[in-house]
Design an enzyme around this catalytic site. Structure first.
Site, PDB file in Angstrom:
ATOM      1  N   HIS A  14       3.645   3.823   4.279  1.00 18.99           N
ATOM      2  CA  HIS A  14       3.313   4.046   2.869  1.00 18.99           C
ATOM      3  C   HIS A  14       1.923   3.494   2.594  1.00 18.99           C
ATOM      4  CE1 HIS A  14       3.655   4.110  -1.499  1.00 18.99           C
ATOM      5  NE2 HIS A  14       4.601   5.007  -1.288  1.00 18.99           N
ATOM      6  N   ASP A  37      11.968   8.325   1.305  1.00 16.78           N
ATOM      7  CA  ASP A  37      12.343   9.647   1.811  1.00 16.78           C
ATOM      8  C   ASP A  37      13.302   9.567   2.996  1.00 16.78           C
ATOM      9  OD1 ASP A  37      10.913  11.329   0.044  1.00 16.78           O
ATOM     10  OD2 ASP A  37       9.066  10.716   1.031  1.00 16.78           O
TER      11      ASP A  37
HETATM   12  N1  COA Z   1       4.574   6.905  12.161  1.00 11.73           N
HETATM   13  C1  COA Z   1       3.769   6.385  13.098  1.00 11.73           C
HETATM   14  N2  COA Z   1       2.634   5.722  12.814  1.00 11.73           N
HETATM   15  C2  COA Z   1       2.320   5.587  11.515  1.00 11.73           C
HETATM   16  C3  COA Z   1       3.121   6.088  10.488  1.00 11.73           C
HETATM   17  C4  COA Z   1       4.289   6.779  10.856  1.00 11.73           C
HETATM   18  N3  COA Z   1       5.102   7.302   9.932  1.00 11.73           N
HETATM   19  N4  COA Z   1       2.572   5.808   9.297  1.00 11.73           N
HETATM   20  C5  COA Z   1       1.460   5.149   9.564  1.00 11.73           C
HETATM   21  N5  COA Z   1       1.290   5.008  10.898  1.00 11.73           N
HETATM   22  C6  COA Z   1       0.194   4.334  11.583  1.00 11.73           C
HETATM   23  C7  COA Z   1      -0.969   5.291  11.707  1.00 11.73           C
HETATM   24  O1  COA Z   1      -0.898   6.061  12.897  1.00 11.73           O
HETATM   25  C8  COA Z   1      -2.130   4.339  11.690  1.00 11.73           C
HETATM   26  O2  COA Z   1      -2.245   3.741  12.950  1.00 11.73           O
HETATM   27  P1  COA Z   1      -3.686   3.433  13.601  1.00 11.73           P
HETATM   28  O3  COA Z   1      -4.343   2.482  12.626  1.00 11.73           O
HETATM   29  O4  COA Z   1      -3.343   2.871  14.905  1.00 11.73           O
HETATM   30  O5  COA Z   1      -4.391   4.768  13.631  1.00 11.73           O
HETATM   31  C9  COA Z   1      -1.696   3.269  10.716  1.00 11.73           C
HETATM   32  O6  COA Z   1      -0.265   3.276  10.761  1.00 11.73           O
HETATM   33  C10 COA Z   1      -2.155   3.532   9.284  1.00 11.73           C
HETATM   34  O7  COA Z   1      -1.666   4.809   8.901  1.00 11.73           O
HETATM   35  P2  COA Z   1      -2.400   5.824   7.953  1.00 11.73           P
HETATM   36  O8  COA Z   1      -1.849   7.191   8.173  1.00 11.73           O
HETATM   37  O9  COA Z   1      -3.883   5.650   8.055  1.00 11.73           O
HETATM   38  O10 COA Z   1      -1.941   5.264   6.552  1.00 11.73           O
HETATM   39  P3  COA Z   1      -2.101   5.982   5.171  1.00 11.73           P
HETATM   40  O11 COA Z   1      -2.017   4.931   4.129  1.00 11.73           O
HETATM   41  O12 COA Z   1      -3.271   6.890   5.158  1.00 11.73           O
HETATM   42  O13 COA Z   1      -0.823   6.936   5.172  1.00 11.73           O
HETATM   43  C11 COA Z   1       1.290   7.809   4.990  1.00 11.73           C
HETATM   44  C12 COA Z   1       0.352   6.683   4.554  1.00 11.73           C
HETATM   45  C13 COA Z   1       2.519   7.759   4.100  1.00 11.73           C
HETATM   46  C14 COA Z   1       0.612   9.155   4.803  1.00 11.73           C
HETATM   47  C15 COA Z   1       1.670   7.610   6.466  1.00 11.73           C
HETATM   48  O14 COA Z   1       2.347   6.397   6.607  1.00 11.73           O
HETATM   49  C16 COA Z   1       2.492   8.769   6.997  1.00 11.73           C
HETATM   50  O15 COA Z   1       1.942   9.790   7.422  1.00 11.73           O
HETATM   51  N6  COA Z   1       3.862   8.639   6.994  1.00 11.73           N
HETATM   52  C17 COA Z   1       4.717   9.715   7.437  1.00 11.73           C
HETATM   53  C18 COA Z   1       4.959  10.712   6.315  1.00 11.73           C
HETATM   54  C19 COA Z   1       5.782  10.145   5.206  1.00 11.73           C
HETATM   55  O16 COA Z   1       6.842   9.588   5.421  1.00 11.73           O
HETATM   56  N7  COA Z   1       5.329  10.355   3.961  1.00 11.73           N
HETATM   57  C20 COA Z   1       6.040   9.947   2.776  1.00 11.73           C
HETATM   58  C21 COA Z   1       5.309   8.854   2.085  1.00 11.73           C
HETATM   59  S1  COA Z   1       6.241   8.201   0.724  1.00 11.73           S
END
Ligand code: COA
Length: 378
Positions: free
Chosen positions: A262, A313
């Site tokens: 998140h 979710d």
């Molecule tokens: N699975 C695996 N790794 C994850 C992850 C996940 N669900 N969520 C975050 N990470 C990792 C990223 O790969 C990244 O690692 P790195 O720094 O080694 O590259 C790090 O955690 C930061 O993630 P990032 O995607 O940059 O964070 P964000 O704040 O931009 O994204 C989300 C937040 C929610 C988009 C992201 O956690 C995600 O894609 N989750 C899956 C989709 C989801 O469940 N969405 C509903 C949100 S309520």
């Protein structure tokens, strides 16, 4: 070269506005909605009361709630033209695309569509709250060659949604579970879809346009679409004993584990414990614990390997699955709840509006010479 302004990819950490609707309290790991703790709301009130709280600013008294429920019930209908539109859609269309189009098309038949006064926007929001469950379920039945189920006026939003889906009255524990999930989904600050709604509203566009944009934004798998993807993942895992290896392999392949992570919460989503409580109640009734057990192992593995926690979710996905709700309806159901939060954001944006128009850093070329078309290559 001009000096570069501050830049945060994805607007992470950027304060993009003010709002009196909700606050993520990271210190106490809770979500506050108009001053009330979301967990207390989930345990004690109906979704309708939370929708009222979002639209009007405080919880309703008995008379206000009765009038609000009457207004919702009187709007539980769809124009014939909208049913025709749903009938004509290819059966392969995702229910979120159908819902997005249906909400947009509802504006054609709303006499107040272009009225941006607060009063008209509240009335339109109530109409959408009442009609969205009908759009979702009518679209679902028509895509399978069945006629839509007619709503039962005496039912709550949660009960009506399940009734419209199944055509039979749901059990009380299922209504409680749906009610809780709708409350947990109702509002969450300046998330991507609320922000999209506010951006649209900030141009003085109408409420249907802003909600349509918000639905399109919620659909993506990094936002609301994650609940469907999370269940697809659990089905792919198949059984608790396969969960750890599946996650380890997924992480090795640098896959995103859906329903985890998140932008705001880094130590766990405050809504998850309430949703897990709901899931456990469903297990008590159904006796089928496979998905909860598999989910627990995914959680433990993600915490150990990455220190990343589930968002709401994840438990919502397997709760809906245990309630036999078709997976492509999970994100539309999220919409049926979040529309109240979006409406609150749009109303608030309109009350103190300034066009939302941020800056960017240009990364393209400069000073190219325009050549005649024949001299530009193929
Ligand atoms: N699975 C695996 N790794 C994850 C992850 C996940 N669900 N969520 C975050 N990470 C990792 C990223 O790969 C990244 O690692 P790195 O720094 O080694 O590259 C790090 O955690 C930061 O993630 P990032 O995607 O940059 O964070 P964000 O704040 O931009 O994204 C989300 C937040 C929610 C988009 C992201 O956690 C995600 O894609 N989750 C899956 C989709 C989801 O469940 N969405 C509903 C949100 S309520």
């Amino acid at each position: 070269m001009d000096s570069q302004p501050d830049y945060s990819p994805g607007l992470e950490g950027i304060v993009a506005g003010e709002s009196a609707i909700s606050r993520i309290d990271l210190e106490r790991n809770r979500l506050v909605i108009r001053g009330y703790d979301l967990v207390e709301l989930t345990d004690q009130v109906s979704y309708e009361e939370v929708a009222y709280l979002l639209l009007y600013g405080d919880l309703p008294g008995r008379g206000d709630l009765d009038r609000f429920n009457d207004a919702l019930r009187s709007e539980r209908n769809l124009p014939d033209q909208i049913l025709d539109l749903l009938r004509q859609a290819p059966a392969s269309v995702h229910p979120m695309a159908l819902l997005r189009t249906g909400v947009s098309a509802l504006s054609f038949y709303d006499a107040e569509a272009q009225d941006n006064s607060r009063e008209a926007n509240v009335r339109k929001s109530i109409r959408l709250l009442a009609k969205i469950p009908l759009l979702i379920t009518a679209g679902h039945h028509l895509a399978s060659g069945r006629e839509p189920v007619a709503p039962r006026p005496e039912l709550s939003q949660a009960a009506n949604l399940l009734y419209l889906l199944r055509g039979v009255a749901p059990a009380d524990y299922e209504v409680e579970a749906m009610n809780a999930s709708l409350i947990l989904y109702a509002e969450h600050g300046y998330n991507a879809s609320a922000f999209a709604g506010r951006v649209t509203a900030s141009t003085q566009s109408d409420l249907h346009a802003a909600i349509t944009g918000a639905i399109g934004t919620l659909a993506g798998s990094l936002h609301g679409g994650a609940n469907e993807k999370a269940m697809e993942m659990l089905l792919e895992i198949g059984a608790p004993e396969k969960a750890e290896a599946w996650v380890l392999e997924g992480l090795r392949q640098k896959k995103k584990i859906m329903g985890f992570g998140h932008r705001e919460y880094k130590r766990g989503d405050s809504r998850v414990p309430s949703m897990k409580k709901v899931a456990r109640r469903i297990v008590t009734q159904s006796g089928e614990s496979r998905w909860v057990e598999a989910a627990e192992i995914v959680e433990v593995t993600m915490d150990r390997e990455k220190g990343i926690f589930p968002n709401v979710d994840f438990p919502c996905a397997y709760t809906y699955y245990m309630m036999q709700i078709p997976i492509p309806l999970y994100t539309p159901i999220f919409v049926s709840s979040r529309v109240a939060g979006w409406a609150a954001h749009i109303l608030e944006q309109n009350e103190n509006n300034r066009l939302i128009r941020p800056n960017h850093i240009y990364t393209g070329p400069e000073q190219l010479q325009v050549k005649p078309v024949g001299e530009r290559g193929s």
